[in-house]
Design a protein around this motif. Structure first.
Motif, PDB file in Angstrom:
ATOM      1  N   HIS A  76       0.623 -13.762   5.174  1.00 13.10           N
ATOM      2  CA  HIS A  76       1.449 -12.547   5.093  1.00 13.10           C
ATOM      3  C   HIS A  76       0.622 -11.372   4.585  1.00 13.10           C
ATOM      4  CE1 HIS A  76       4.658  -9.810   4.291  1.00 13.10           C
ATOM      5  NE2 HIS A  76       4.574  -9.938   2.990  1.00 13.10           N
ATOM      6  N   SER A  79      -1.822 -10.343   7.245  1.00 13.20           N
ATOM      7  CA  SER A  79      -1.103  -9.732   8.356  1.00 13.20           C
ATOM      8  C   SER A  79      -0.675  -8.302   8.026  1.00 13.20           C
ATOM      9  CB  SER A  79       0.127 -10.588   8.670  1.00 13.20           C
ATOM     10  OG  SER A  79       0.680 -10.219   9.884  1.00 13.20           O
ATOM     11  N   THR A  80      -0.242  -8.089   6.790  1.00 11.13           N
ATOM     12  CA  THR A  80       0.111  -6.743   6.347  1.00 11.13           C
ATOM     13  C   THR A  80      -1.125  -5.846   6.405  1.00 11.13           C
ATOM     14  OG1 THR A  80       1.820  -7.649   4.913  1.00 11.13           O
ATOM     15  CG2 THR A  80       1.100  -5.414   4.435  1.00 11.13           C
ATOM     16  N   GLN A  83      -1.765  -4.877  10.008  1.00 16.14           N
ATOM     17  CA  GLN A  83      -0.844  -3.814  10.424  1.00 16.14           C
ATOM     18  C   GLN A  83      -1.392  -2.449   9.976  1.00 16.14           C
ATOM     19  OE1 GLN A  83       2.162  -3.448  12.017  1.00 16.14           O
ATOM     20  NE2 GLN A  83       2.171  -5.551  12.714  1.00 16.14           N
ATOM     21  N   LEU A  87      -2.626   0.839  12.374  1.00 14.74           N
ATOM     22  CA  LEU A  87      -2.067   2.186  12.210  1.00 14.74           C
ATOM     23  C   LEU A  87      -3.140   3.195  11.831  1.00 14.74           C
ATOM     24  CD1 LEU A  87       1.318   1.416  10.424  1.00 14.74           C
ATOM     25  CD2 LEU A  87       0.909   1.960  12.825  1.00 14.74           C
TER      26      LEU A  87
ATOM     27  N   LYS C  41       5.009  -7.287  16.645  1.00 17.33           N
ATOM     28  CA  LYS C  41       3.975  -6.822  15.708  1.00 17.33           C
ATOM     29  C   LYS C  41       3.142  -5.683  16.304  1.00 17.33           C
ATOM     30  CE  LYS C  41       3.258 -10.518  12.455  1.00 17.33           C
ATOM     31  NZ  LYS C  41       2.266 -11.380  11.810  1.00 17.33           N
ATOM     32  N   PRO C  44       4.597  -1.131  15.829  1.00 16.09           N
ATOM     33  CA  PRO C  44       4.257   0.032  14.992  1.00 16.09           C
ATOM     34  C   PRO C  44       3.197   0.948  15.615  1.00 16.09           C
ATOM     35  CG  PRO C  44       4.531  -1.890  13.598  1.00 16.09           C
ATOM     36  CD  PRO C  44       4.593  -2.384  15.023  1.00 16.09           C
ATOM     37  N   CYS C  74       7.186 -12.531  10.193  1.00  8.84           N
ATOM     38  CA  CYS C  74       6.515 -11.633  11.142  1.00  8.84           C
ATOM     39  C   CYS C  74       7.351 -10.374  11.364  1.00  8.84           C
ATOM     40  CB  CYS C  74       6.264 -12.349  12.466  1.00  8.84           C
ATOM     41  SG  CYS C  74       4.957 -13.585  12.330  1.00  8.84           S
ATOM     42  N   ALA C  75       8.658 -10.535  11.461  1.00 12.36           N
ATOM     43  CA  ALA C  75       9.538  -9.383  11.645  1.00 12.36           C
ATOM     44  C   ALA C  75       9.441  -8.470  10.429  1.00 12.36           C
ATOM     45  CB  ALA C  75      10.980  -9.849  11.850  1.00 12.36           C
ATOM     46  N   HIS C  76       9.327  -9.081   9.261  1.00  9.13           N
ATOM     47  CA  HIS C  76       9.183  -8.298   8.023  1.00  9.13           C
ATOM     48  C   HIS C  76       7.904  -7.462   8.065  1.00  9.13           C
ATOM     49  CE1 HIS C  76       9.022  -7.133   3.887  1.00  9.13           C
ATOM     50  NE2 HIS C  76       8.026  -7.936   3.601  1.00  9.13           N
ATOM     51  N   GLU C  77       6.826  -8.048   8.548  1.00 16.46           N
ATOM     52  CA  GLU C  77       5.551  -7.323   8.625  1.00 16.46           C
ATOM     53  C   GLU C  77       5.636  -6.176   9.635  1.00 16.46           C
ATOM     54  OE1 GLU C  77       3.370 -10.787   9.484  1.00 16.46           O
ATOM     55  OE2 GLU C  77       3.439 -11.456   7.411  1.00 16.46           O
ATOM     56  N   ALA C  78       6.244  -6.456  10.780  1.00 18.73           N
ATOM     57  CA  ALA C  78       6.415  -5.413  11.798  1.00 18.73           C
ATOM     58  C   ALA C  78       7.286  -4.294  11.255  1.00 18.73           C
ATOM     59  CB  ALA C  78       7.040  -6.016  13.052  1.00 18.73           C
ATOM     60  N   SER C  79       8.341  -4.688  10.550  1.00 14.76           N
ATOM     61  CA  SER C  79       9.300  -3.722  10.032  1.00 14.76           C
ATOM     62  C   SER C  79       8.676  -2.824   8.963  1.00 14.76           C
ATOM     63  CB  SER C  79      10.489  -4.487   9.455  1.00 14.76           C
ATOM     64  OG  SER C  79      11.551  -3.623   9.211  1.00 14.76           O
ATOM     65  N   THR C  80       7.847  -3.405   8.123  1.00 11.88           N
ATOM     66  CA  THR C  80       7.133  -2.626   7.110  1.00 11.88           C
ATOM     67  C   THR C  80       6.206  -1.624   7.794  1.00 11.88           C
ATOM     68  OG1 THR C  80       7.240  -4.494   5.587  1.00 11.88           O
ATOM     69  CG2 THR C  80       5.605  -2.795   5.095  1.00 11.88           C
ATOM     70  N   GLY C  81       5.569  -2.060   8.880  1.00 11.72           N
ATOM     71  CA  GLY C  81       4.713  -1.155   9.646  1.00 11.72           C
ATOM     72  C   GLY C  81       5.519  -0.011  10.247  1.00 11.72           C
ATOM     73  N   GLN C  83       8.286   1.267   9.088  1.00  7.60           N
ATOM     74  CA  GLN C  83       8.620   2.182   7.987  1.00  7.60           C
ATOM     75  C   GLN C  83       7.459   3.142   7.741  1.00  7.60           C
ATOM     76  OE1 GLN C  83      11.171   2.763   5.785  1.00  7.60           O
ATOM     77  NE2 GLN C  83      12.564   1.428   6.880  1.00  7.60           N
ATOM     78  N   ASN C  84       6.239   2.590   7.726  1.00 12.40           N
ATOM     79  CA  ASN C  84       5.064   3.429   7.489  1.00 12.40           C
ATOM     80  C   ASN C  84       4.887   4.480   8.582  1.00 12.40           C
ATOM     81  OD1 ASN C  84       4.489   2.001   5.168  1.00 12.40           O
ATOM     82  ND2 ASN C  84       2.994   0.654   6.138  1.00 12.40           N
ATOM     83  N   VAL C  85       5.157   4.084   9.827  1.00 13.41           N
ATOM     84  CA  VAL C  85       5.008   5.011  10.953  1.00 13.41           C
ATOM     85  C   VAL C  85       6.010   6.162  10.839  1.00 13.41           C
ATOM     86  CG1 VAL C  85       5.299   5.255  13.456  1.00 13.41           C
ATOM     87  CG2 VAL C  85       4.027   3.312  12.522  1.00 13.41           C
ATOM     88  N   GLY C  86       7.252   5.839  10.520  1.00 14.59           N
ATOM     89  CA  GLY C  86       8.275   6.870  10.360  1.00 14.59           C
ATOM     90  C   GLY C  86       7.890   7.880   9.291  1.00 14.59           C
TER      91      GLY C  86
ATOM     92  N   LYS E  41      17.703   1.662   6.452  1.00 16.59           N
ATOM     93  CA  LYS E  41      16.286   1.722   6.833  1.00 16.59           C
ATOM     94  C   LYS E  41      15.874   3.137   7.251  1.00 16.59           C
ATOM     95  CE  LYS E  41      14.926  -2.922   7.977  1.00 16.59           C
ATOM     96  NZ  LYS E  41      14.259  -3.784   8.955  1.00 16.59           N
ATOM     97  N   VAL E  45      12.773   8.160   5.523  1.00 15.74           N
ATOM     98  CA  VAL E  45      12.402   9.383   6.253  1.00 15.74           C
ATOM     99  C   VAL E  45      13.318  10.542   5.852  1.00 15.74           C
ATOM    100  CG1 VAL E  45      12.297  10.470   8.539  1.00 15.74           C
ATOM    101  CG2 VAL E  45      11.289   8.213   8.196  1.00 15.74           C
ATOM    102  N   GLN E  73      16.283  -8.776   3.102  1.00 13.22           N
ATOM    103  CA  GLN E  73      14.939  -8.452   3.583  1.00 13.22           C
ATOM    104  C   GLN E  73      14.876  -7.001   4.052  1.00 13.22           C
ATOM    105  OE1 GLN E  73      12.660 -11.397   5.961  1.00 13.22           O
ATOM    106  NE2 GLN E  73      12.346  -9.738   7.414  1.00 13.22           N
ATOM    107  N   GLU E  77      12.646  -3.794   2.673  1.00 17.29           N
ATOM    108  CA  GLU E  77      11.785  -2.913   3.470  1.00 17.29           C
ATOM    109  C   GLU E  77      12.143  -1.447   3.234  1.00 17.29           C
ATOM    110  OE1 GLU E  77      12.801  -4.814   7.060  1.00 17.29           O
ATOM    111  OE2 GLU E  77      11.506  -6.523   6.620  1.00 17.29           O
ATOM    112  N   ASN E  84       7.395   4.509  -1.572  1.00 12.93           N
ATOM    113  CA  ASN E  84       6.287   5.284  -1.004  1.00 12.93           C
ATOM    114  C   ASN E  84       6.617   6.775  -0.942  1.00 12.93           C
ATOM    115  OD1 ASN E  84       4.805   2.956  -0.664  1.00 12.93           O
ATOM    116  ND2 ASN E  84       5.374   2.678   1.474  1.00 12.93           N
TER     117      ASN E  84
END
Lengths: 117, 117, 117, 117, 117
Positions: A76, A79-80, A83, A87, C41, C44, C74-81, C83-86, E41, E45, E73, E77, E84
């Motif tokens: 994890h 993987s983070t 990501q 980006l 994944k 993002p 994996c969904a958590h990692e994608a979702s965190t990414g 959030q960062n993009v937004g 979520k 933003v 979860q 997120e 942040n």
């Protein structure tokens, strides 16, 4: 023609990277840059180097995680990091992590590798 | 010849850093900078200083986590911080965290330390 | 009139993106840019491109996660990414992740898609 | 002589900060800046202000987490924020979080506070 | 006199934001800016916009999370994103997330809202 970065680990028990490299070479003329690190937590920095220092257009990161809960946690964290690298570079970074407690067949992996390249 | 940063903690019950330092000295002429902090959550900032202020080319971070769930969570937070430091410096940061509830032998650790250096 | 980015995956078992696109077209004159990636994944980076390279005003990311614990991670990692993009773009990024182990009906999804657009 | 920032919360059931402050004053001539916020999720921003606006050389963040799973998750989020603050300032940020479901004695805490200062 | 940003969601089953707004208006002359998004979520933003585009001095984010593990979860997120945002703006962002599986009373919430404002 793109330059494809391949990052993998010496701790993986299957040489997935070579498998992907031969699939890419068989199907395309893309240039390949390979970077091998000890464990999967070292992959994010390697991938960042492949993007920024080796000018790769896309990077594939191959890792193999054990079955213990701590292995999942480490995967994890890696993987983070991956990501964040994708980006930062704003380029596609394909993560190919295999979990040794999940049934997988090489055909699936081949398909992922081929599709990603 | 590289400059190797060694970050470790006073809370660890085994002096892994000294073990690694003697392994590095025995096998190479690399310069070593050691930075000791109280607990493993203080390691990321120490590693960032080793990279940016002490000009280390590579850093090894040694930590020892207890067996309680909260220890795992804290190790996760420290580890995420270490990942960020490695990416910020774009240099390899080798994390050597030992979990006191996992059987480990010193030979394994020696091999990791030696390979990383 | 806004430009709406639609990012989706080839791994999803339902073509949610087309569903959303027809809902948007039916209800508005917004311009649509679609970007399809292999798995969630990869979303993002695709969303960051939609904001920065394709100048989208808002982006919707469609993903479908399996029922295994690793899929959740994996969904958590994608979702965190995501959030960062937004936050990086300071624009709204609507995440529409469906979990295959949760009962959902298309009407709900339609409502989300329509409200978001 | 350093300037020490002390961030704490009104929600904590024990006034750990005062305990630490008297320990620091008893043992040193360091200048102290105290910043109190409602809950531990507000600590990261307070610590960032202590570093950047109050010019502290080191900051200690005191929090107390309840026993429910959601409290653990919230502590995790606060802690991740504290890690980011330490790296942003590149200065040591000592996190002193007490979990109300763990047996702890004040002597331990005193030692941590004294060592950190 | 400060400008207070209020971010809330249409998915929440209780209009916490209005409750907070009337409490603030009753007790002070602060200017209020309200921004409503679909789900929690989307709050990070919105909060970033309230700080940077609407020049708020402090922001309160109201969300309501369901009882399923996936809701936890998702709240995690969103909460990480809010952390942040607070650090990016270096201003206090008060998160008021209610978990529908936890007994809470409105008096507590009122107190939090009033103290935060």
């Amino acid at each position: 023609m793109a330059k494809i970065g391949i990052a993998d680990t010496t701790f993986a028990r299957v040489d997935m990277a070579s498998f992907a490299i031969s699939a890419i070479k068989k199907n395309s003329k893309h240039e390949i840059e390979r970077y091998t690190v000890p464990g999967f937590k070292d992959l994010p920095v390697a991938c960042l180097m492949l993007f920024e220092d080796y000018n790769c257009d896309i990077v594939m990161a191959f890792g193999m995680a054990g079955a213990a809960p701590i292995d999942r946690q480490c995967a994890h964290e890696a993987s983070t990091g991956l990501q964040n690298v994708g980006l930062k570079a704003k380029k596609h970074l394909i993560e190919v992590f295999v979990y040794t407690d999940e049934p997988k067949n090489d055909g699936d992996l081949f398909q992922i590798a081929k599709n990603s390249a």
